[in-house]
Each structure stands twice: as C-alpha cells, then as structure tokens.
Design an enzyme around this catalytic site. Structure first.
Site, short mmCIF file in Angstrom:
data_model
loop_
_atom_site.label_atom_id
_atom_site.label_comp_id
_atom_site.label_asym_id
_atom_site.label_seq_id
_atom_site.Cartn_x
_atom_site.Cartn_y
_atom_site.Cartn_z
N HIS A 63 4.89 23.88 29.28
CA HIS A 63 5.79 24.30 30.43
C HIS A 63 5.97 23.18 31.53
CE1 HIS A 63 5.13 28.75 29.63
NE2 HIS A 63 5.98 28.21 29.22
N ASP A 65 5.90 22.77 34.64
CA ASP A 65 5.07 22.21 35.83
C ASP A 65 3.66 21.72 35.45
OD1 ASP A 65 4.45 24.82 34.58
OD2 ASP A 65 3.38 25.74 36.30
N HIS A 66 3.49 21.63 33.74
CA HIS A 66 2.42 20.67 33.72
C HIS A 66 2.75 19.54 32.67
CE1 HIS A 66 -0.41 24.17 34.11
NE2 HIS A 66 0.88 24.98 34.17
N ASP A 206 -3.10 28.81 33.17
CA ASP A 206 -2.15 29.65 32.55
C ASP A 206 -2.78 30.55 31.30
OD1 ASP A 206 -1.11 27.55 34.16
OD2 ASP A 206 1.00 28.04 33.06
N HIS A 265 -3.75 26.55 40.62
CA HIS A 265 -2.55 27.03 39.99
C HIS A 265 -1.90 28.38 40.75
CE1 HIS A 265 0.44 28.31 36.95
NE2 HIS A 265 0.41 26.94 36.65
#
Length: 304
Positions: A63, A65-66, A206, A265
């Site tokens: 994803h 944001d990672h 996540d 996170h």
C-alpha cells in the site's frame, strides 16, 4: 546492541506533525529499514541518522503509505555515490512493484537484490542477525517481522584448559567457528556454556489480531504494533478494514509476554493517542504511545 527508531507513526497519509510509519534499526555498522512511506527521508534527516549504512529495506505490504517513499530514497542513495548492493525484502510481487516505482529512478549506481518472501513464514540471515517474516491478516498480502540477535554462552576457561585446546583458537571458538588443526577438531560447544538470552524486536502493522503475531512476538524485548484507532466506537471500522484498535494490540502484547509495547500507524483522525493510554495500560501495563523519532537502545541483559 540494537539502536531502534520509530521514524514515523502515522497511517494512510503524512501529517504536518506525523510522518508515515517507518522503522529503522542499526546494528554493528549496518542499518535495516522496515517500510518506506512518503516522508521517510525527512524523518531520517530529522533523527540525524544516515542513509549510507542502510543495506536492507523490508516491506510489510505494498500500500502506498508503506512504499511510496522508496523512489526518492533510492535516488538520494544514488546521488551520494553509493555502490554497495541494497537488499529488498517483501511479499510476492516485490521486483515488479519496485521496478514500476523505479520509472522515476531508472538508473542507480548500485545493484538491487530482491528477496521475495516464500510462504507463510521465512527466515533471512543478514549482517549478524536473524530476520523472520510472518504472514498477518490484512486486505492484501502482508507480513510482520521479527529481528533477533542471538548470544552465545560464556567462555568456559576451565574446559578449554582441561581439554588442552591451544589458546590461539579460543577467540575463534568464541565466535562460533569450528577449527581443524593438528589432526584435532575443535568445536564451539567444547568451550561455551549454555546459550544466553539474546535481543528480540517485533514489528507488525496493517492487520487484524492473529495467532501468528502472538507466536512470533513471544518474549520480544520490544513489540511495535499498529493501533489504528483508540476510540472505542471505531471497533467495527477496524474489523471492516483489517486494522486493529489500541486494545486489541495490547491484548496481543499481553498474550505474547513481551517486555514493552509501542503503538503506531495511527489514523489521521487520531490526533492525541496518549489520551487513550490509561485504558490500554489496564490490559498491558508496559504500553506506550509511539511517536515520531521515538528511540531506544536494546542491549543484552546484564549478568552478575
């Protein structure tokens, strides 16, 4: 000793006061980075650490944001005239995803080594430590990581003397080397006592709570785990989007018997995570709200 820094503690999008989740670990002159969201370079600079020793970058999943900070980081490394290889570790599709991002960083003066995780769990031996990836439960293929430093037993002088092992071999045996010399075989177990407790770090983000997290985090000196939501009314949202609440993360820390938990996170809507920590500590007392640049030195236990 491990130097550990939670570079950023945000999820989904960077904020003026919170970078996206990324972890950097330094050991014996090398550095490992787990996840590389937008702003990771700035977070490293703010911490005052260097890009140069980074020789391993791991990804929990793909994803944005990672991983969206990777092209810029690669370019910075290249502009610094890096020539040493860089190892990349991640779920299936690693090379395809990275090469797609490299459209804006096509030429690098150093090689990339891709190590795609196979199956539910896989171990990697890197730079004097053991790294284990384990599958978790997100809405895409996602892994958590444990990093372990083992510690050999104490050198048994009496045994070395009793066995008449030449002194010139003692230091090599202490380092785990097996030696054949003068018709004799000398092995580390001949002079080392019982293996001592090492250092263990677990990072997980996540995911919904899973047994794999408890099993792999068991006994960790530090457990860094996603806490997307602190608000009690966000439990349903956490389940729907395969994330965790603060309280679920604390339950995992308790079940795994870790020494300390850092939450990370956070949802962009969660502006003050520390407001919820009193309730979290009722579940697991050694819980802390992670924040950007939160750091610790993990060292071996002192002996009498």
């Amino acid at each position: 000793m491990l130097d550990v820094c939670l570079l950023g503690s945000g999820g989904m999008m960077p904020l003026p006061y919170r970078w996206l989740t990324s972890l950097m670990v330094r050991y014996n002159g090398s550095s490992l980075l787990i996840d590389c969201g937008e702003g990771t370079q700035i977070a490293i600079k703010e911490k005052g650490w260097s890009f140069k020793p980074i020789d391993v970058i791991c990804f929990t999943h793909y994803h944005g944001d990672h991983i969206s900070g990777l092209p810029g980081l690669l370019l910075t490394m290249g502009n610094a005239e890096r020539t040493e290889p860089l190892t990349l570790i991640g779920p299936k599709g690693l090379e395809r995803v990275v090469n797609a991002l490299r459209v804006i960083a096509p030429e690098l003066p150093f090689p990339l080594a891709f190590r795609e995780i196979q199956g539910a769990e896989e171990e990697f031996l890197l730079n004097g430590y053991r790294l284990k990836a384990f599958r978790v439960n997100h809405n895409v293929l996602c892994y958590g990581y444990t990093l372990e430093l083992s510690r050999a037993g104490k050198f048994q002088l009496e045994e070395a003397l009793r066995l008449e092992i030449p002194k010139q071999y003692w230091s090599r045996l202490q380092k785990g080397e097996t030696i054949r010399a003068d018709g004799c075989l000398y092995t580390p177990d001949m002079v080392l006592g019982k293996q001592r407790k090492g250092i263990k770090l677990t990072y997980c983000t996540d995911t919904r709570p899973t047994r794999s997290i408890v099993d792999n985090a068991a006994g960790s000196d530090l457990f860094i785990c996603e806490g997307m939501y602190g608000e009690k009314d966000k439990e349903t949202k956490a389940r729907e989007h395969r994330h965790m609440t603060f309280y679920e993360a604390a339950g995992l820390a308790k079940d795994a018997g870790v020494k300390e938990l850092w939450l990370t996170h956070y949802s962009p809507s969660l502006t003050h995570p520390e407001e919820y920590m009193e309730e979290v500590r009722k579940i697991f007392p050694h819980s802390q709200a992670g924040k950007d640049r939160k750091s610790v030195e993990l060292d071996f236990e002192k002996e009498d």
